[in-house]
Design a protein around this motif. Structure first.
Motif, PDB file in Angstrom:
ATOM      1  N   LEU A  27     -18.575 -38.944 -17.853  1.00  0.00           N
ATOM      2  CA  LEU A  27     -19.949 -39.456 -18.318  1.00  0.00           C
ATOM      3  C   LEU A  27     -20.504 -41.003 -17.793  1.00  0.00           C
ATOM      4  O   LEU A  27     -21.178 -40.985 -17.297  1.00  0.00           O
ATOM      5  N   PRO A  28     -19.292 -41.868 -18.304  1.00  0.00           N
ATOM      6  CA  PRO A  28     -19.677 -43.120 -17.855  1.00  0.00           C
ATOM      7  C   PRO A  28     -20.041 -43.624 -16.509  1.00  0.00           C
ATOM      8  O   PRO A  28     -20.300 -44.692 -16.242  1.00  0.00           O
ATOM      9  N   GLU A  29     -19.393 -42.715 -15.863  1.00  0.00           N
ATOM     10  CA  GLU A  29     -19.310 -42.976 -14.247  1.00  0.00           C
ATOM     11  C   GLU A  29     -20.952 -42.830 -13.733  1.00  0.00           C
ATOM     12  O   GLU A  29     -21.300 -42.818 -12.671  1.00  0.00           O
ATOM     13  N   LYS A  30     -21.881 -42.037 -14.675  1.00  0.00           N
ATOM     14  CA  LYS A  30     -23.042 -41.550 -14.324  1.00  0.00           C
ATOM     15  C   LYS A  30     -24.011 -42.725 -14.818  1.00  0.00           C
ATOM     16  O   LYS A  30     -23.963 -43.462 -15.499  1.00  0.00           O
TER      17      LYS A  30
ATOM     18  N   ALA B 189     -26.377 -46.221 -24.957  1.00  0.00           N
ATOM     19  CA  ALA B 189     -25.653 -47.590 -25.139  1.00  0.00           C
ATOM     20  C   ALA B 189     -24.429 -47.471 -24.686  1.00  0.00           C
ATOM     21  O   ALA B 189     -23.408 -46.617 -25.101  1.00  0.00           O
ATOM     22  N   ARG B 190     -23.948 -48.891 -24.056  1.00  0.00           N
ATOM     23  CA  ARG B 190     -22.617 -48.964 -23.749  1.00  0.00           C
ATOM     24  C   ARG B 190     -21.985 -50.411 -24.382  1.00  0.00           C
ATOM     25  O   ARG B 190     -22.646 -51.345 -24.524  1.00  0.00           O
ATOM     26  N   GLY B 191     -20.861 -50.208 -24.958  1.00  0.00           N
ATOM     27  CA  GLY B 191     -20.144 -51.352 -25.548  1.00  0.00           C
ATOM     28  C   GLY B 191     -18.906 -51.832 -24.444  1.00  0.00           C
ATOM     29  O   GLY B 191     -18.816 -51.276 -23.359  1.00  0.00           O
ATOM     30  N   ARG B 192     -18.094 -52.716 -24.957  1.00  0.00           N
ATOM     31  CA  ARG B 192     -16.909 -53.175 -24.340  1.00  0.00           C
ATOM     32  C   ARG B 192     -15.804 -51.690 -24.352  1.00  0.00           C
ATOM     33  O   ARG B 192     -15.454 -51.607 -23.127  1.00  0.00           O
TER      34      ARG B 192
ATOM     35  N   ALA C 196     -22.278 -44.850 -26.773  1.00  0.00           N
ATOM     36  CA  ALA C 196     -23.040 -43.840 -27.796  1.00  0.00           C
ATOM     37  C   ALA C 196     -23.865 -42.781 -26.650  1.00  0.00           C
ATOM     38  O   ALA C 196     -24.268 -43.411 -25.652  1.00  0.00           O
ATOM     39  N   VAL C 197     -23.504 -41.689 -26.783  1.00  0.00           N
ATOM     40  CA  VAL C 197     -24.189 -40.562 -26.022  1.00  0.00           C
ATOM     41  C   VAL C 197     -24.795 -39.686 -26.881  1.00  0.00           C
ATOM     42  O   VAL C 197     -24.255 -39.329 -27.862  1.00  0.00           O
TER      43      VAL C 197
END
Length: 181
Positions: A47-50, A59-62, A66-67
């Protein structure tokens, strides 16, 4: 129907509706290349690659993100997921544990501000036996709740009413995320 058909269970009506998903048989029988226990096949690793909107990432943290849940129990049902492919809560680093907790708090604030949720169910299913659909990659669920949200529709009608499309929910929550304190 004939009497023998009723006796052996063929054609006996019940109150359940059926959703046929024959394409899932290959997965159930372990015949696919998408193995959730390996990072390359894990949806939470991919997922984070999209793009955020495409992946429903809020939102993205270090070390966590959250999805939205693709199959929500209620509108705003989201998950907080570490980027690292880790199965068990006890395997998280101190930094991952802290950011997971902070993202959960932020998610509660955001969902309340956008939808006025009255309460939340928050939890993790650790292991297949505990109900984890993707047991190899830890994820914490946050399910918003409202008075009367468990009404007759799922009980009598076997239907879950979701008043908003996932993309719309994602846009509202993602926009409110930076403003939450």
């Amino acid at each position: 129907m004939t009497e023998p058909e009723l006796q052996d269970g063929v054609g006996v009506p019940d109150a359940l509706q059926r959703l046929w998903t024959p394409h899932r048989l290959a997965y159930v029988q372990g015949e696919t290349d998408d193995k959730n226990d390996e990072p390359k096949g894990c949806p939470f690793c991919r997922l984070p690659e999209k793009d955020d909107a495409e992946a429903l990432i809020l939102a993205r943290g270090r070390v966590v993100y959250a999805v939205l849940n693709l199959y929500p129990y209620n509108p705003g049902h989201l998950m907080v997921v570490p980027y690292r492919h880790v199965a068990d809560y006890t395997e998280l680093t101190a930094g991952e544990t802290v950011e997971l907790a902070e993202f959960t708090q932020r998610a509660m604030t955001v969902v309340r501000s956008v939808s006025g949720a009255h309460g939340f169910n928050i939890g993790m299913n650790q292991g297949v036996i505990a109900g984890a659909g993707i047991a190899a990659h830890l994820h914490q669920h946050l399910v918003p709740r409202w008075g009367g949200d468990a009404n007759f529709m799922p009980v009598i009608g076997h239907t879950k009413v979701l008043p908003q499309l996932l993309g719309q929910t994602r846009d509202l929550l993602a926009a409110a995320w930076p403003a939450a304190t």
